[in-house]
Design an enzyme around this catalytic site. Structure first.
Site, short mmCIF file in Angstrom:
data_model
loop_
_atom_site.label_atom_id
_atom_site.label_comp_id
_atom_site.label_asym_id
_atom_site.label_seq_id
_atom_site.Cartn_x
_atom_site.Cartn_y
_atom_site.Cartn_z
CD GLU A 4 -3.80 -5.96 4.04
OE1 GLU A 4 -4.63 -5.11 4.47
OE2 GLU A 4 -2.58 -5.80 4.10
CD GLU A 8 -3.00 -1.09 2.29
OE1 GLU A 8 -2.91 -0.21 3.14
OE2 GLU A 8 -3.93 -1.90 2.23
#
Ligand code: FCB
Length: 459
Positions: free
Chosen positions: A352, A173
């Site tokens: 995720e 991320e």
């Protein structure tokens, strides 16, 4: 279990060999901070008011000292793979120079322990815990030298573990690192400048490119990168909101996907940024666009864009998790289909997906039915994307266990395993039992299909 039997999603379009896993990250679970170098998150946690409950990652889930039993716990779920991250300051305390044999030894034991239990190790090199010494020395990701240090670290780890891990992700991320860490200041290192954030985001992507080169030179593990992505919807039909949605989509989704696939950032976003656009050097294009084997997608919710009151973008009356994030499984199908369409069918993994709920232990059990429902509906959304032809072959629940949820501290629980922070006892929640049952069903279906093929072949 009976109630959950009702929500076994249809998964018939998932490809054979689909990878099922659970995910964690180092800073959020490891603890044992005295046996590693300091990271920017250790420093950030000491800033008054930065962490909702004033907590830190010094002890976390004490995973380092409970490695074997935690690996048994993972294996008991019946997953194929475990996604974890390596704490850079544990293996190289300052982020340059001396390496720690003790730290490297920990990841050897982690990887070997997974393999011994028949689990595939999915390693992430950077899940936000930059060695503090690099923040001091190079200004962290503001400085291009940090990308070079990251490449050295990727070289070190791919030499050390590359023969045994199934998969290496360079970054987790980068948008969160850049924007929440350097523009909004709510994550480490807590800076507040858009120009700095955009420069950091470019250096992260340069670091990714250099790390890809090191990994490719050292091992055959599949290698890629993990992005947080969301469909960005315009709050109203107004031209202004639609234009804002397009730029927000550019900043969160297209910025990173274009960088990896084309080696450049979207022109409309660069124009929008104006003087805040990053300085890009000659040759960076080739660096950014190294071929990757997968794009990891972390999906939690969608977001709304408006030029009006940002709070009105939170729609009243929708179901939300304990983070206040809207529960919107259709967004996962929409996102995966769009990534497939706009970037030429890259191989995708959901690295995720999960939800925080205010779980309670009652008589030694946690009945987290909302989490079961969240996971089941999102898996159905993945199946729907596969039905529409998306190249998707893995799914990892965030998270294996309750852990340090960054600025929220220990107040938000994402685990399918409950952690009692007084005793550190782990207790499987209803969702963990549900996931295990689902995986068992999948494994049986897989065995059945193989058997059918064999029988077919002998006739
Ligand atoms: C993601 C992070 C992960 C966790 C979840 C809830 O953005 O990668 O560490 O905090 O959100």
């Amino acid at each position: 279990m009976d109630r959950d039997e009702l929500i076994l999603p249809d998964l018939q379009h998932l490809p054979a060999g689909f990878t099922w896993g659970v995910a964690t990250s180092a800073f959020q679970i490891e603890g044992a901070a005295d046996s590693r170098g300091e990271s920017i998150w250790d420093v950030f946690c000491r800033r008054p008011g930065a962490i909702a409950d004033g907590s830190n990652g010094l002890m976390a889930c004490d995973h380092v000292n409970r490695l074997d039993s935690d690996l048994d716990l993972i294996a008991s779920l019946g997953v194929d793979a475990y996604r974890f991250s390596i704490a850079w300051p544990r293996v190289q305390p300052d982020g340059f120079g001396a390496v720690s044999e003790q730290g490297l030894g920990f990841y050897d034991r982690l990887v070997d322990g997974l393999l011994a239990r028949g689990l595939r190790p999915y390693a992430t090199l950077y899940h936000w815990d930059l060695p503090q010494a690099l923040q001091v020395r190079h200004g962290g990701w503001q400085g291009r030298d940090t990308a070079n240090r990251f490449a050295d670290y990727a070289d070190l780890m791919s030499r050390r573990l590359g023969d045994r891990v199934a998969s290496i992700a360079t970054l987790n991320e980068p948008w969160v690192v850049a924007v929440l860490g350097h523009e909004q200041g709510i994550f480490a290192p807590g800076l507040r400048s858009r120009a700095v954030a955009m420069q950091a985001s470019h250096h992260l992507m340069v670091g990714h490119g250099l790390a890809m080169q090191a990994i490719r030179a050292n091992c055959k593990a599949e290698a890629g990168i993990v992005f947080n992505m969301s469909p960005i919807h315009s709050l109203t039909d107004s031209d202004a909101d639609q234009a804002k949605a397009r730029i927000d989509d550019g900043l969160i989704n297209r910025w990173y996907m274009d960088a990896v696939h084309f080696g450049r950032y979207p022109q409309d976003v660069l124009e929008h940024l104006g003087a805040d656009a990053p300085c890009v050097l000659a040759g960076d294009e080739a660096l950014l666009s190294q071929a990757v084997d997968f794009i990891g997608v972390n999906y939690y919710t969608r977001s709304f864009s408006t030029t009006g009151d940002p709070w009105s973008a939170k729609k009243a009356g929708v179901a939300v998790t304990d983070m206040g994030w809207e529960i919107y499984p259709d967004g996962l199908t929409e996102l995966l289909v769009r990534l497939h369409r706009d970037w030429n069918g890259p191989r995708l993994l959901v690295t995720e997906n999960g939800a925080a709920f205010a779980d309670q232990i009652v008589d030694g059990a946690v009945d987290d039915h909302p989490r079961v429902e969240y996971l089941a509906t999102h898996l159905a959304a993945v199946n729907e994307a596969a039905r529409q032809g998306v190249n998707i072959d893995g799914y990892f629940v965030w998270s294996l266990m309750d852990n340090f949820e960054w600025a929220s501290g220990y107040r938000k629980r994402f685990g399918i395993v409950h952690v009692d922070y007084d005793t550190l006892k782990r207790t499987l929640k209803r969702s963990a039992h549900w996931y295990a049952a689902l995986l068992q069903r999948q494994a049986e279906a897989r065995r059945g299909a193989v058997l059918e093929r064999r029988v077919g072949q002998t006739h």
